[in-house]
Design an enzyme around this catalytic site. Structure first.
Site, PDB file in Angstrom:
ATOM      1  N   SER A 110      -1.613 -15.410   7.262  1.00 25.40           N
ATOM      2  CA  SER A 110      -1.878 -14.644   6.074  1.00 25.40           C
ATOM      3  C   SER A 110      -0.850 -14.844   4.971  1.00 25.40           C
ATOM      4  CB  SER A 110      -1.940 -13.156   6.424  1.00 25.40           C
ATOM      5  OG  SER A 110      -0.669 -12.699   6.882  1.00 25.40           O
ATOM      6  N   LYS A 141       6.504 -12.044  -0.001  1.00 21.77           N
ATOM      7  CA  LYS A 141       5.105 -11.779   0.313  1.00 21.77           C
ATOM      8  C   LYS A 141       4.760 -10.375  -0.188  1.00 21.77           C
ATOM      9  CE  LYS A 141       1.920 -11.761   4.302  1.00 21.77           C
ATOM     10  NZ  LYS A 141       1.811 -11.961   5.769  1.00 21.77           N
ATOM     11  N   SER A 173       1.178 -15.692  11.187  1.00 25.14           N
ATOM     12  CA  SER A 173       1.101 -15.772   9.724  1.00 25.14           C
ATOM     13  C   SER A 173       2.295 -16.366   9.013  1.00 25.14           C
ATOM     14  CB  SER A 173       0.833 -14.397   9.132  1.00 25.14           C
ATOM     15  OG  SER A 173      -0.522 -14.088   9.275  1.00 25.14           O
TER      16      SER A 173
HETATM   17  N1  GLN Z   1      -4.585 -14.694  11.809  1.00 30.66           N
HETATM   18  C1  GLN Z   1      -4.149 -13.556  12.541  1.00 30.66           C
HETATM   19  C2  GLN Z   1      -4.948 -12.355  12.135  1.00 30.66           C
HETATM   20  O1  GLN Z   1      -5.826 -12.523  11.387  1.00 30.66           O
HETATM   21  C3  GLN Z   1      -2.677 -13.324  12.327  1.00 30.66           C
HETATM   22  C4  GLN Z   1      -2.358 -12.715  11.021  1.00 30.66           C
HETATM   23  C5  GLN Z   1      -0.912 -12.386  10.874  1.00 30.66           C
HETATM   24  O2  GLN Z   1      -0.062 -12.939  11.585  1.00 30.66           O
HETATM   25  N2  GLN Z   1      -0.615 -11.445   9.982  1.00 30.66           N
HETATM   26  O3  GLN Z   1      -4.742 -11.264  12.543  1.00 30.66           O
END
Ligand code: GLN
Length: 491
Positions: free
Chosen positions: A151, A76, A175
Site C-alpha cells: 500500500s 506516507k 506494504s
Molecule cells: N496487501 C496487503 C493488504 O492488502 C498488505 C497491506 C499492507 O501491508 N498495509 O492487506
C-alpha cells in the site's frame, strides 16, 4: 544531486556545497514537474518544507550536525502530521488536519529532516497496488501503465523517481517490501514493536509496523535509525534502546568475502512453484552473488507458510473492522449531508466515506468476529499464526537469514486485478507470513525482468536482526549496481 546517497548529501550539506533550502527546492520542483504524471503525493507542503529547511540551515550554521539534518523526505499519508492534511488516501479523511504529529514524524522532525509532503497509498493501507486510493492510482516510475505496488506505493514511487531521497512507509502484510520490489528500491520493515504506532492510523494493529524506503540499504539504515525507539504511548512499543543501524554496515576490503560465515536459508516452499521465470532467474543470480560474497545457502522449510494468506485475511479484516469503527461521521472525518436519525448518519457517512476494498474488509472482519463464527475463523487463524511463527523459529535455528523472492511476479498492469481481489491477495504470498510472525524483513533490488521491470529479493531475519539484514544487503550492494539503476524520469 537528485541521485546522491544520504551520505553524499550529508557531505554536501556539511561542506556548504548546497544548502538545505536549495536541496528542498530541488526536490519540490521535481515533485511539481513529475507528480501530475506519477500521482505519488497527495499533499505537497512547500511552505512547511522550506521553513524546516531554513531551520536546518540554521542548525548547520551553528555547528549542530546529525545524520538527517537538512535531508528532505516524504511521509506516507498514514502518519499524522500536525497542521498538514492526513487523509490515509480516503474520502473519509479528505478534510482531516491532524492536531498532533505521529511519533515517527516527531522523531524525524527532531532529527532535522525536512518533510516535503504526504505520499499516496491504498485507502487505509489496504491493497497491493495503490489503486484503492481515493486520490487515484500511483504510476510505477519504470512503466506508466504498471502499478507501483502497495500500500505504500506513493512513497516507493517517490523514492524511485527521486522526488524524495528517502520516505517512510508502513507494512502490515508487505506494504513496504512489495512496493520497494516493484519500484526497484530498498525497503525495510523492522521487528514488530520497534517503530511506534502512535499517530500511525491503524489498519490491523497486531501487524502494522512502520518502515523505511531508500535507494540503498545504507540510506534505509540511516532513516530507520531515526525512526525507532521506545514510546510509552504505544502499548506494543518495545522497551529497547534505539539502535544505530548505520554503524553495523561494515566496510569491506575489495576482493574480501564480507559475508563469510553467514548462512542463508532458502525456504523450499518459496522456490517450489508460483514464481515467474524472470523473478526466479534474478533471485538465483542474487543468491550466486551472496555465495560469491562468502555466504553459504541451505534449504529450510516453512511448512505452514502457505496458510499465511488465509490466516491474514481473517486476522487483518477482524482488526480493521474494529479499528475503523471510529470513523462514524461524528467525531471527525466525512459526514453525510442528509440523514435521518443517528443510525442513518452513521451508515450514510460510512457508506459515502469508505471505498469498496475497505468496505469489503470491514464486512469480512465483522463476520469472522460475530457470534458463532469467532471460534471457527478468528481463533483458528490465531492458531495458524502461531504455527507460522514457530516455522520461522525452527528455520532460523538452521540459518542466520532467510532469502527468497519478495513477490511472485513483477509489477502488473493498472486495472489488471480490478475484478479479482483474491488474485491480488495471493500476490503477497512471500511477505505476509513475516508480519504474522512479527519478524524483520527487507527487500532490495536484484535485477530486472520482462519489460525492464524491477525485481526484489527479500531477506528475513530473527527478531531484532535489522542490523544483520541491512549489512547483508549493503554488502550485496557494494558488489552489484542494481540499486543504482534509475527509471528514465530520474536518469
Ligand atoms: N496487501 C496487503 C493488504 O492488502 C498488505 C497491506 C499492507 O501491508 N498495509 O492487506
Amino acid at each position: 544531486m537528485i541521485n546522491a546517497s544520504l551520505t553524499e548529501l550529508r557531505r554536501a550539506l556539511d561542506r556548504r556545497q548546497i544548502s538545505s533550502i536549495e536541496l528542498a527546492t530541488l526536490f519540490l520542483d521535481r515533485i511539481d514537474a513529475l507528480n501530475p504524471q506519477l500521482n505519488a503525493f497527495i499533499t505537497v507542503d512547500r511552505d512547511g518544507a522550506l521553513a524546516a529547511a531554513r531551520a536546518a540551515d540554521a542548525r548547520l550554521a551553528a555547528g549542530q550536525g546529525g545524520a538527517l539534518v537538512g535531508i528532505p523526505l516524504a511521509h506516507k499519508d498514514v502518519f499524522c502530521t500536525e497542521g498538514v492534511l492526513t487523509t490515509c488516501a480516503s474520502k473519509m479523511l479528505a478534510n482531516f488536519v491532524s492536531p498532533y504529529d505521529a511519533h515517527v514524524v516527531n522523531l524525524l522532525k527532531a532529527a532535522g529532516a525536512v518533510n516535503l509532503g504526504k505520499t499516496n497509498m491504498d485507502e487505509f493501507a489496504m491493497g497491493s497496488s495503490n489503486e484503492s486510493s481515493w486520490y487515484g492510482p500511483v504510476k510505477n516510475p519504470w512503466h506508466p501503465e504498471r502499478v507501483p505496488g502497495g500500500s505504500s506505493g506513493g512513497s516507493a514511487a517517490a523514492v524511485a523517481a527521486r522526488l524524495a531521497p528517502i520516505a517512510t512507509g508502513t507494512d502490515t502484510g508487505g506494504s513496504v517490501r512489495q512496493p520497494a520490489a516493484f519500484c526497484g528500491i530498498t525497503g525495510i520493515k523492522p521487528t514488530y514493536g520497534t517503530v511506534s504506532r502512535y499517530g500511525m492510523i491503524a489498519y490491523a494493529s497486531s501487524l502494522d509496523q512502520g518502515g523505511a524506503f531508500g535507494a540503498s540499504a545504507e540510506d534505509c539504515a540511516l532513516l530507520l535509525s531515526a525512526m525507532t525507539g521506545f514510546d510509552e504511548r504505544d502499548s506494543t512499543s518495545l522497551e529497547r534502546p534505539a539502535e544505530d543501524y548505520a554503524v553495523a554496515l561494515a566496510a569491506s576490503a575489495p576482493g574480501a568475502k564480507p559475508l563469510a560465515g553467514l548462512t542463508i536459508g532458502l525456504p523450499r516452499e518459496f522456490f517450489a512453484e508460483g514464481m515467474a521465470d524472470d523473478v526466479r532467474a534474478a533471485v538465483d543470480a542474487a543468491l550466486d552473488a551472496y555465495r560469491a560474497l562468502g555466504a553459504t545457502t541451505v534449504e529450510v522449510s516453512l511448512p505452514n507458510a502457505k496458510l499465511a494468506i488465509p490466516a491474514y485475511y481473517v486476522i487483518a479484516p477482524a482488526e480493521c473492522s474494529s479499528n475503523l469503527s471510529r470513523f462514524d461521521g461524528v467525531r471527525y472525518g466525512h459526514r453525510a449531508a442528509d440523514y435521518g436519525d443517528l443510525a442513518d448518519l452513521y451508515s450514510k457517512s460510512r457508506a459515502e466515506g469508505f471505498g469498496a476494498e475497505v468496505k469489503r474488509r470491514i464486512l469480512v472482519g465483522t463476520y469472522v468476529l460475530s457470534h458463532g463464527y469467532y471460534d471457527a475463523y478468528y481463533l483458528q487463524a490465531q492458531r495458524l499464526r502461531r504455527l507460522i511463527a514457530e516455522d520461522f523459529r525452527a528455520a532460523l535455528t538452521q540459518c542466520d537469514l532467510i532469502a527468497g523472492p519478495t513477490t511472485p511476479t513483477t509489477a502488473w498492469a493498472l486495472g489488471q486485478m480490478a475484478d479479482d481481489p483474491v488474485q491480488m491477495y495471493l500476490s503477497d504470498i512471500y511477505t505476509i507470513a513475516v508480519n504474522l510472525a512479527g519478524l524483520p524483513g527487507l527487500s532490495h533490488p536484484a535485477g530486472f525482468g520482462a519489460e525492464g521491470l524491477p525485481i526484489g529479493l527479500q531477506l528475513v531475519g530473527d527478531y531484532f536482526a535489522e542490523a544483520r539484514l541491512l549489512n547483508a544487503a549493503h554488502q550485496y550492494q557494494q558488489a552489484t549496481d542494481w540499486h543504482l539503476r534509475r527509471p528514465a524520469c530520474a536518469a
